[in-house]
Design an enzyme around this catalytic site. Sequence first.
Site, mmCIF file in Angstrom:
data_model
loop_
_atom_site.group_PDB
_atom_site.id
_atom_site.type_symbol
_atom_site.label_atom_id
_atom_site.label_comp_id
_atom_site.label_asym_id
_atom_site.label_seq_id
_atom_site.Cartn_x
_atom_site.Cartn_y
_atom_site.Cartn_z
ATOM 1 N N GLY A 221 131.198 -32.762 89.385
ATOM 2 C CA GLY A 221 131.399 -32.926 90.748
ATOM 3 C C GLY A 221 131.072 -31.517 91.553
ATOM 4 O O GLY A 221 131.142 -30.422 91.081
ATOM 5 N N ASN B 71 139.031 22.182 78.298
ATOM 6 C CA ASN B 71 139.475 22.183 79.929
ATOM 7 C C ASN B 71 138.579 22.158 80.710
ATOM 8 O O ASN B 71 137.483 22.986 80.732
ATOM 9 C CB ASN B 71 140.521 23.251 79.957
ATOM 10 C CG ASN B 71 141.123 23.160 81.482
ATOM 11 O OD1 ASN B 71 141.952 22.295 81.544
ATOM 12 N ND2 ASN B 71 140.544 23.890 82.256
ATOM 13 N N ASP C 136 138.890 -30.028 86.434
ATOM 14 C CA ASP C 136 139.582 -29.370 87.465
ATOM 15 C C ASP C 136 141.187 -29.379 87.478
ATOM 16 O O ASP C 136 141.943 -29.436 88.468
ATOM 17 C CB ASP C 136 139.271 -29.837 88.930
ATOM 18 C CG ASP C 136 139.376 -31.125 89.181
ATOM 19 O OD1 ASP C 136 139.983 -31.921 88.048
ATOM 20 O OD2 ASP C 136 139.279 -31.794 90.172
ATOM 21 N N GLU D 260 142.913 -47.548 93.466
ATOM 22 C CA GLU D 260 142.523 -46.069 93.933
ATOM 23 C C GLU D 260 143.299 -46.193 95.379
ATOM 24 O O GLU D 260 143.363 -47.158 95.997
ATOM 25 C CB GLU D 260 141.165 -45.649 94.105
ATOM 26 C CG GLU D 260 140.458 -45.314 92.814
ATOM 27 C CD GLU D 260 141.106 -44.298 91.889
ATOM 28 O OE1 GLU D 260 141.270 -43.372 92.318
ATOM 29 O OE2 GLU D 260 141.551 -44.600 90.821
ATOM 30 N N TYR E 92 133.162 15.203 88.134
ATOM 31 C CA TYR E 92 132.238 13.818 87.492
ATOM 32 C C TYR E 92 131.722 14.097 86.155
ATOM 33 O O TYR E 92 131.197 15.080 85.810
ATOM 34 C CB TYR E 92 131.203 13.541 88.309
ATOM 35 C CG TYR E 92 130.252 12.475 87.688
ATOM 36 C CD1 TYR E 92 130.665 11.216 87.802
ATOM 37 C CD2 TYR E 92 128.897 12.794 87.214
ATOM 38 C CE1 TYR E 92 129.978 10.120 87.336
ATOM 39 C CE2 TYR E 92 128.083 11.659 86.723
ATOM 40 C CZ TYR E 92 128.677 10.503 86.596
ATOM 41 O OH TYR E 92 127.967 9.703 85.917
ATOM 42 N N ASN F 110 123.254 13.818 85.018
ATOM 43 C CA ASN F 110 123.150 13.273 84.050
ATOM 44 C C ASN F 110 121.648 12.102 84.139
ATOM 45 O O ASN F 110 120.924 11.736 83.575
ATOM 46 C CB ASN F 110 124.256 11.987 83.488
ATOM 47 C CG ASN F 110 124.586 11.277 84.624
ATOM 48 O OD1 ASN F 110 124.724 11.578 85.504
ATOM 49 N ND2 ASN F 110 125.404 10.137 84.186
ATOM 50 N N LYS G 271 132.931 -26.791 91.606
ATOM 51 C CA LYS G 271 134.186 -26.493 91.780
ATOM 52 C C LYS G 271 134.745 -25.932 90.275
ATOM 53 O O LYS G 271 135.700 -25.133 90.488
ATOM 54 C CB LYS G 271 134.964 -27.746 92.162
ATOM 55 C CG LYS G 271 136.391 -27.704 92.186
ATOM 56 C CD LYS G 271 137.103 -28.916 92.777
ATOM 57 C CE LYS G 271 136.950 -30.154 91.972
ATOM 58 N NZ LYS G 271 137.666 -31.398 92.423
ATOM 59 N N ARG H 285 135.063 4.396 84.708
ATOM 60 C CA ARG H 285 134.170 3.406 84.556
ATOM 61 C C ARG H 285 133.778 2.772 83.129
ATOM 62 O O ARG H 285 134.174 3.361 82.083
ATOM 63 C CB ARG H 285 132.806 3.867 85.312
ATOM 64 C CG ARG H 285 132.999 4.117 86.776
ATOM 65 C CD ARG H 285 131.971 4.949 87.403
ATOM 66 N NE ARG H 285 130.614 4.378 87.136
ATOM 67 C CZ ARG H 285 129.293 4.811 87.335
ATOM 68 N NH1 ARG H 285 129.427 6.001 88.002
ATOM 69 N NH2 ARG H 285 128.180 4.153 87.185
ATOM 70 N N ARG I 291 135.500 -30.440 99.105
ATOM 71 C CA ARG I 291 136.348 -29.864 99.929
ATOM 72 C C ARG I 291 136.430 -28.327 99.910
ATOM 73 O O ARG I 291 137.149 -27.548 100.445
ATOM 74 C CB ARG I 291 137.722 -30.438 99.911
ATOM 75 C CG ARG I 291 137.644 -32.101 100.404
ATOM 76 C CD ARG I 291 139.005 -32.771 99.840
ATOM 77 N NE ARG I 291 140.136 -31.894 100.199
ATOM 78 C CZ ARG I 291 141.455 -32.100 99.755
ATOM 79 N NH1 ARG I 291 141.467 -33.203 98.845
ATOM 80 N NH2 ARG I 291 142.490 -31.466 100.020
#
Length: 462
Positions: free
Chosen positions: A12, A379, A104, A156, A368, A388, A23, A335, A16
Amino acid sequence: MQQLGVIILAAGRGKRMRSDRPKVVHCLNGVPLILYPLGIAQELKPAKIVAVVGYGAEEVKRACGEEEITWVVQNEQLGTGHAVLCARETFTDFSGDLLILSGDVPLITGSTLASLVRHHREQKSTVTLLTAHLEEPFGYGRILRDSTGHVVRITEERDANESEKKIDEVNAGIYAVACEFLFTALKGLTNNNQQGEFYLPDIVGEAARSKKRIETVVMAHPQEILGINAREELAMMERSLQEKINRRLMESGVTLKDPLTTYIEERVTVGKDSVIGPNTHLSGRTVLGERCQIDGNAYVVDSRFGDDVHLKFNVVINGCDAADGVEVGPFAHIRPGTELKGNVHIGSFVEVKNSTVGNGTKANHLSYIGDTVIGQESNIGAGTITCNYDGFDKHRTTIGDRVQVGSNTQFVAPVAVGNDAYIGAGSTVTRDVPPGALALSRVAQKHIAGWVERFRQMHRKK
């Protein structure tokens, strides 16, 4: 042993939902809806799982990844009965029982399905269905019984009369059916109803007319049958599921400073004695060790952390593997492809991407670090950048152990720095630095005497 097959109905569109997506690919707590019944079905170790798809079939398949599923396409959405009938050829040589689920209905449990199948087989039933008693049964099909209590059919909501609508026993839409009977009954269905569809529940009436044995299992926890048809229902179930997850974590020894603003997905693992602050999102397959602290406002995806990790305020972390004792933040961005070894410190406004940072190394300010390998006990001074990208390709920077990098340094990759080297503040490093060397690339500083006064006089005249 008698075979068990599973059919999951996922064809389906879900009108709605007001969406261009099917869905069942909408996510609940970070997981596509269809993966909930699929995962529970797999716990029963069936001989075959068939998913009936239609609208957005390829997107549904992608959502299921590499799962072992036989896919069947319902080209026209003509009702649930027609959807199951589309799977007939996949069970040509199958003898046993079929468990029919909806894609669902995410809260159904393995114990409930196991009870359904067990009762079906113990009673030698032809059709066994899950039912529930609801105070507000609106929208569900009603179970109609005769004077002896036997099920005779399901009606139903749209087709029920006023008397039938008062019945509080409803159809959960989950069935265990003898395979041979199922497809014979489906071929005899008609679509003479308000929706003009071939209803799967009509097999119950066919079984009653054929004097077949029909059994029901009444659910102890009716909330398991709740389906999702609209965005509001999705949001309500999201909140309900989140409360359940948060409660389970707190019972296992995790402190949540504000459960109402803590969002933790189902697949996340958190170790005991960890403390999680407000407005924290932990998603995907994130693993947090023991005695960790998240101050708050953290957004973490698919990352693994050892014990005694401290994530300070306002961090975003995706695809990171961090060892014991790591500190990140505040205001840091980690990241994918990043590995932080033990006791690494990544501080304020530092971004790290696709890099390995060695034990005890610190990058505390405004830097960065991308496509880089850094050794231990180094450090990285404030304002350091690994350059890069040349516009076409990414290049790597390698920094050894115990390296001291001065503030405002640029490493133009590809470049390597040996162990124990020092990089003077303000340097641009374009060539490899030998171990133990000091690298400087500053322009010589000069002083122009009297310049300020001459400059001011010029502006006064203007």
